[in-house]
Design a protein around this motif. Structure first.
Motif, PDB file in Angstrom:
ATOM      1  N   THR A 256     -19.552  -3.245   6.031  1.00 43.88           N
ATOM      2  CA  THR A 256     -20.035  -3.875   7.266  1.00 43.88           C
ATOM      3  C   THR A 256     -19.691  -5.359   7.299  1.00 43.88           C
ATOM      4  OG1 THR A 256     -22.191  -4.233   6.231  1.00 43.88           O
ATOM      5  CG2 THR A 256     -21.922  -2.223   7.552  1.00 43.88           C
ATOM      6  N   SER A 257     -19.427  -5.936   6.116  1.00 46.32           N
ATOM      7  CA  SER A 257     -18.973  -7.325   6.039  1.00 46.32           C
ATOM      8  C   SER A 257     -17.462  -7.353   6.265  1.00 46.32           C
ATOM      9  CB  SER A 257     -19.301  -7.937   4.675  1.00 46.32           C
ATOM     10  OG  SER A 257     -18.607  -9.148   4.480  1.00 46.32           O
ATOM     11  N   LYS A 258     -17.033  -7.993   7.348  1.00 40.76           N
ATOM     12  CA  LYS A 258     -15.608  -8.039   7.678  1.00 40.76           C
ATOM     13  C   LYS A 258     -14.821  -8.791   6.611  1.00 40.76           C
ATOM     14  CE  LYS A 258     -12.665  -8.502  11.743  1.00 40.76           C
ATOM     15  NZ  LYS A 258     -12.587  -8.918  13.168  1.00 40.76           N
ATOM     16  N   GLU A 259     -15.414  -9.861   6.090  1.00 34.58           N
ATOM     17  CA  GLU A 259     -14.732 -10.628   5.046  1.00 34.58           C
ATOM     18  C   GLU A 259     -14.534  -9.777   3.802  1.00 34.58           C
ATOM     19  OE1 GLU A 259     -15.188 -14.736   2.387  1.00 34.58           O
ATOM     20  OE2 GLU A 259     -16.571 -14.359   4.066  1.00 34.58           O
ATOM     21  N   PHE A 260     -15.570  -9.045   3.394  1.00 31.08           N
ATOM     22  CA  PHE A 260     -15.485  -8.177   2.223  1.00 31.08           C
ATOM     23  C   PHE A 260     -14.397  -7.122   2.430  1.00 31.08           C
ATOM     24  CE2 PHE A 260     -16.577  -4.419  -0.229  1.00 31.08           C
ATOM     25  CZ  PHE A 260     -16.922  -4.937  -1.473  1.00 31.08           C
ATOM     26  N   THR A 261     -14.374  -6.529   3.618  1.00 30.10           N
ATOM     27  CA  THR A 261     -13.402  -5.483   3.923  1.00 30.10           C
ATOM     28  C   THR A 261     -11.980  -6.013   3.885  1.00 30.10           C
ATOM     29  OG1 THR A 261     -15.021  -4.350   5.329  1.00 30.10           O
ATOM     30  CG2 THR A 261     -12.707  -3.738   5.615  1.00 30.10           C
ATOM     31  N   MET A 262     -11.742  -7.151   4.532  1.00 33.56           N
ATOM     32  CA  MET A 262     -10.390  -7.711   4.587  1.00 33.56           C
ATOM     33  C   MET A 262      -9.898  -8.137   3.205  1.00 33.56           C
ATOM     34  SD  MET A 262      -9.311  -7.392   7.622  1.00 33.56           S
ATOM     35  CE  MET A 262     -10.361  -6.003   8.049  1.00 33.56           C
ATOM     36  N   ILE A 263     -10.784  -8.758   2.428  1.00 32.98           N
ATOM     37  CA  ILE A 263     -10.415  -9.205   1.088  1.00 32.98           C
ATOM     38  C   ILE A 263     -10.007  -8.027   0.221  1.00 32.98           C
ATOM     39  CG2 ILE A 263     -11.421 -10.078  -1.072  1.00 32.98           C
ATOM     40  CD1 ILE A 263     -12.818 -12.202   0.600  1.00 32.98           C
ATOM     41  N   ASN A 264     -10.747  -6.931   0.325  1.00 34.68           N
ATOM     42  CA  ASN A 264     -10.429  -5.763  -0.493  1.00 34.68           C
ATOM     43  C   ASN A 264      -9.214  -5.006   0.021  1.00 34.68           C
ATOM     44  OD1 ASN A 264     -12.455  -5.151  -2.832  1.00 34.68           O
ATOM     45  ND2 ASN A 264     -13.670  -6.058  -1.187  1.00 34.68           N
ATOM     46  N   LEU A 265      -8.964  -5.062   1.327  1.00 37.03           N
ATOM     47  CA  LEU A 265      -7.721  -4.487   1.860  1.00 37.03           C
ATOM     48  C   LEU A 265      -6.514  -5.283   1.361  1.00 37.03           C
ATOM     49  CD1 LEU A 265      -8.553  -3.542   5.575  1.00 37.03           C
ATOM     50  CD2 LEU A 265      -7.935  -1.985   3.702  1.00 37.03           C
ATOM     51  N   ILE A 266      -6.659  -6.602   1.325  1.00 36.94           N
ATOM     52  CA  ILE A 266      -5.585  -7.446   0.787  1.00 36.94           C
ATOM     53  C   ILE A 266      -5.373  -7.140  -0.692  1.00 36.94           C
ATOM     54  CG2 ILE A 266      -4.908  -9.833   0.255  1.00 36.94           C
ATOM     55  CD1 ILE A 266      -6.426 -10.642   2.848  1.00 36.94           C
ATOM     56  N   THR A 267      -6.473  -6.924  -1.427  1.00 37.62           N
ATOM     57  CA  THR A 267      -6.379  -6.544  -2.840  1.00 37.62           C
ATOM     58  C   THR A 267      -5.581  -5.257  -2.989  1.00 37.62           C
ATOM     59  OG1 THR A 267      -8.496  -7.583  -3.364  1.00 37.62           O
ATOM     60  CG2 THR A 267      -7.709  -5.896  -4.884  1.00 37.62           C
ATOM     61  N   LEU A 268      -5.876  -4.272  -2.143  1.00 37.15           N
ATOM     62  CA  LEU A 268      -5.160  -2.993  -2.173  1.00 37.15           C
ATOM     63  C   LEU A 268      -3.666  -3.209  -1.963  1.00 37.15           C
ATOM     64  CD1 LEU A 268      -6.239   0.347  -0.631  1.00 37.15           C
ATOM     65  CD2 LEU A 268      -4.058  -0.608   0.083  1.00 37.15           C
ATOM     66  N   LEU A 269      -3.312  -4.019  -0.974  1.00 39.95           N
ATOM     67  CA  LEU A 269      -1.900  -4.242  -0.636  1.00 39.95           C
ATOM     68  C   LEU A 269      -1.167  -5.038  -1.714  1.00 39.95           C
ATOM     69  CD1 LEU A 269      -2.283  -5.057   3.172  1.00 39.95           C
ATOM     70  CD2 LEU A 269      -1.381  -2.949   2.180  1.00 39.95           C
ATOM     71  N   ILE A 270      -1.786  -6.137  -2.173  1.00 42.63           N
ATOM     72  CA  ILE A 270      -1.111  -7.000  -3.145  1.00 42.63           C
ATOM     73  C   ILE A 270      -1.011  -6.324  -4.513  1.00 42.63           C
ATOM     74  CG2 ILE A 270      -1.185  -9.225  -4.346  1.00 42.63           C
ATOM     75  CD1 ILE A 270      -0.310  -9.277  -1.372  1.00 42.63           C
ATOM     76  N   SER A 271      -1.967  -5.477  -4.853  1.00 43.26           N
ATOM     77  CA  SER A 271      -1.863  -4.710  -6.100  1.00 43.26           C
ATOM     78  C   SER A 271      -0.644  -3.799  -6.047  1.00 43.26           C
ATOM     79  CB  SER A 271      -3.130  -3.876  -6.322  1.00 43.26           C
ATOM     80  OG  SER A 271      -4.252  -4.705  -6.518  1.00 43.26           O
ATOM     81  N   GLY A 272      -0.331  -3.294  -4.850  1.00 42.07           N
ATOM     82  CA  GLY A 272       0.880  -2.505  -4.677  1.00 42.07           C
ATOM     83  C   GLY A 272       2.135  -3.333  -4.867  1.00 42.07           C
ATOM     84  N   VAL A 273       2.098  -4.573  -4.396  1.00 43.86           N
ATOM     85  CA  VAL A 273       3.233  -5.484  -4.578  1.00 43.86           C
ATOM     86  C   VAL A 273       3.454  -5.757  -6.069  1.00 43.86           C
ATOM     87  CG1 VAL A 273       4.112  -7.821  -4.113  1.00 43.86           C
ATOM     88  CG2 VAL A 273       2.921  -6.550  -2.315  1.00 43.86           C
ATOM     89  N   VAL A 274       2.360  -5.906  -6.800  1.00 37.96           N
ATOM     90  CA  VAL A 274       2.437  -6.142  -8.254  1.00 37.96           C
ATOM     91  C   VAL A 274       3.198  -5.012  -8.933  1.00 37.96           C
ATOM     92  CG1 VAL A 274       1.119  -6.297 -10.398  1.00 37.96           C
ATOM     93  CG2 VAL A 274       0.313  -7.502  -8.366  1.00 37.96           C
ATOM     94  N   ILE A 275       2.814  -3.768  -8.632  1.00 42.92           N
ATOM     95  CA  ILE A 275       3.444  -2.634  -9.310  1.00 42.92           C
ATOM     96  C   ILE A 275       4.909  -2.511  -8.913  1.00 42.92           C
ATOM     97  CG2 ILE A 275       2.956  -0.762  -7.656  1.00 42.92           C
ATOM     98  CD1 ILE A 275       2.388  -0.573 -11.437  1.00 42.92           C
ATOM     99  N   GLY A 276       5.228  -2.871  -7.659  1.00 46.02           N
ATOM    100  CA  GLY A 276       6.629  -2.825  -7.230  1.00 46.02           C
ATOM    101  C   GLY A 276       7.488  -3.810  -8.001  1.00 46.02           C
ATOM    102  N   PHE A 277       6.931  -4.987  -8.266  1.00 43.25           N
ATOM    103  CA  PHE A 277       7.670  -6.006  -9.004  1.00 43.25           C
ATOM    104  C   PHE A 277       7.832  -5.603 -10.468  1.00 43.25           C
ATOM    105  CE2 PHE A 277       7.668  -9.851 -11.665  1.00 43.25           C
ATOM    106  CZ  PHE A 277       8.843 -10.424 -11.214  1.00 43.25           C
ATOM    107  N   GLU A 278       6.746  -5.242 -11.114  1.00 44.70           N
ATOM    108  CA  GLU A 278       6.771  -4.995 -12.554  1.00 44.70           C
ATOM    109  C   GLU A 278       7.494  -3.699 -12.920  1.00 44.70           C
ATOM    110  OE1 GLU A 278       2.782  -5.287 -14.016  1.00 44.70           O
ATOM    111  OE2 GLU A 278       2.793  -7.486 -13.893  1.00 44.70           O
ATOM    112  N   PHE A 279       7.486  -2.722 -12.016  1.00 47.29           N
ATOM    113  CA  PHE A 279       8.087  -1.422 -12.328  1.00 47.29           C
ATOM    114  C   PHE A 279       9.601  -1.421 -12.126  1.00 47.29           C
ATOM    115  CE2 PHE A 279       9.059   3.068 -11.050  1.00 47.29           C
ATOM    116  CZ  PHE A 279       8.815   3.647 -12.284  1.00 47.29           C
TER     117      PHE A 279
END
Length: 485
Positions: A256-279
């Protein structure tokens, strides 16, 4: 709770398990070109990583709840045992399908080891000492990131890739025995319940989504339609189950917290970027630059080292700029690093990749640490544990989904490029990604093979660029909440 435990020896056991699981990611990435070449599995190599991450992701919250109800020791021992068995089985894999199936077992063990290890540290140490011990435990990730490329390269060149999995066996057995004999635990009662229905729906959703993403490259068919129905149905059931669950695996009220939701969505996306780089970077260094496996893995080492630096700097960044500006600045750094990967020429010096890795690592470390800190602050003290688990789950889910998307993109581009070169085959592509096997290819074909491989690799980083820009957009969609301490 653990007043009769040998604190020092148990801590050593925990550090061993941290090192064991931390080394797994980088050492597998270093050895992947050789594994692909040996088992002829370039098209499905992303599954070796994605299935491991998926099993870790979905099992982590389950083990956390079981550790509360059954005790830390039995769950920790179970996780170590499963991880060791999975590692041994991966070592004897004779084809890519077997390796992927055995990585399922390894991932199920990994899901228990790290979260329960951190919980045991909290049990063993007072609040004053806990931060220091958690910092030391995290330090083993940095040590592993430096050692893994060298160790992985040495093993691949002088033994065989099978041994990158076998080395976990003695480490795991030693840690297991130390915990058995030196960790004494008094059982405590807990009202924690396991959200089996919600977990089942989540697993079905993620597995269906992964297979759906993998099948997309074959064009729309009845299988895709069936998978799409399963994805939608399981998602709807999951949200209904979570609303009713007494102790949900993913508490929806936090969203219900928009900030919490957006921050965790960004976490989801950037964690994907991490694996793309390292793999994919070790594959680039071996396949395009022709560098040995022992050296290729070091291209991502600066990322791991600067990750630690970014984590330490984030406190000052948040204090000076706040979460939104910090994210903006770090995401812009990622845009720059990603553009560099997209536009570098085919023959680029090794040090350039190290420099790109350093910028990436700083931003990765700052963003992931900030997301965890901010998630905890936004929900209040009574839900810190739940918020941390949710944030961790987002990291794993992001890596799981994005590695599948990268795999699809890479395979589609490579297949399209091969169609323009009748003299090239998929078997040759499997060989070109290994510096050792590339030596046996016809010299006149190597430039064309490298061009095809480069096209596939750069397509991965085009996807990453889109994801980073999407993260920048999401960061503009909330108003930063003022927290009164």
């Amino acid at each position: 709770m653990q007043n009769k435990s040998n604190t020092k020896i148990v801590t050593i056991a925990i550090f061993l398990t941290t090192f064991m699981t931390a080394i797994e990611g980088t050492i597998v990435s270093t050895a992947m070109p050789t594994i692909v070449s040996d088992l002829n599995g370039l098209e499905i190599m992303n599954w070796v990583v994605s299935i491991f991450l998926l099993m870790t992701a979905v099992s982590t919250p389950i083990y956390g709840k079981l550790a509360d109800s059954l005790g830390r020791k039995p769950i920790f021992l179970f996780g170590i045992a499963v991880f060791v068995i999975g590692s041994a089985l991966c070592g004897i894999a004779q084809n890519m399908v077997e390796l992927i199936l055995f990585r399922v077992i390894q991932g199920l063990g990994s899901g228990a080891v790290q979260p329960v290890a951190v919980t045991i540290i909290a049990d063993l140490y007072t609040l004053e000492k806990r931060a220091k011990m958690l910092g030391l435990n995290s330090g083993f990730w940095g040590v592993a990131s430096v050692i893994a490329p060298l160790l992985g390269g040495f093993i691949v060149q002088h033994l065989s890739w099978h041994w990158i999995f076998y080395i976990n066996v003695p480490l795991g057995i030693l840690a297991f025995l130390l915990v058995v004999f030196f960790l004494k635990e008094t059982k405590t009662s807990s009202n924690s319940t396991l959200d089996l229905k919600g977990t089942t729906c989540l697993v079905i959703f993620l597995l269906a989504l992964m297979v759906f993403l993998q099948e997309l490259e074959n064009g729309f068919n009845l299988i895709l339609l069936g998978l799409l129905i399963i994805i939608v149905a399981s998602a709807i059931l999951f949200f209904r189950m979570e609303k009713k669950a007494k102790d949900p695996i993913m508490p929806l009220d936090m969203l219900t917290s928009k900030e919490f939701t957006m921050i965790n969505l960004i976490t989801l996306l950037i964690s994907g970027v991490v694996i793309g780089f390292e793999f994919y970077i070790p594959t680039w260094i071996q396949g395009i630059n022709g560098t040995s496996a022992s050296v290729a893995g070091f291209a991502v080492t600066p990322s791991s080292l600067m990750w630690i630096v970014g984590s330490f700097l984030i406190g000052g960044m948040l204090g000076r700029w706040g979460i939104k500006k910090t994210y903006d600045y770090m995401l812009i750094v990622l845009v720059g690093a990603d553009l560099a990967l997209i536009f570098v020429p085919i023959y680029t010096s090794f040090w350039v990749f190290c420099l790109i890795a350093a910028f990436n690592g700083t931003a990765f470390g700052a963003i992931t640490t900030a997301s965890q800190v901010r998630s905890q602050v936004l929900v209040g003290r009574d839900k810190i544990g739940v918020a941390t688990s949710f944030n961790t789950l987002m990291k794993y889910l992001g890596q799981t989904m994005m590695v599948s998307i990268y795999g699809i993109t890479f395979n589609m581009v490579v297949a399209k490029q091969l169609a323009h070169h009748p003299q090239l085959t998929q078997r040759m592509m499997n060989d070109i990604v290994s510096a050792d096997k590339a030596k046996h290819l016809a010299p006149n074909l190597i430039p064309a093979l490298r061009e095809v491989l480069l096209s596939g690799l750069k397509s991965v980083y085009v996807v990453s660029l889109i994801v980073i820009i999407l993260s920048l957009v999401l960061n503009q969609l909330y108003k930063q909440k003022k927290i009164v301490e």
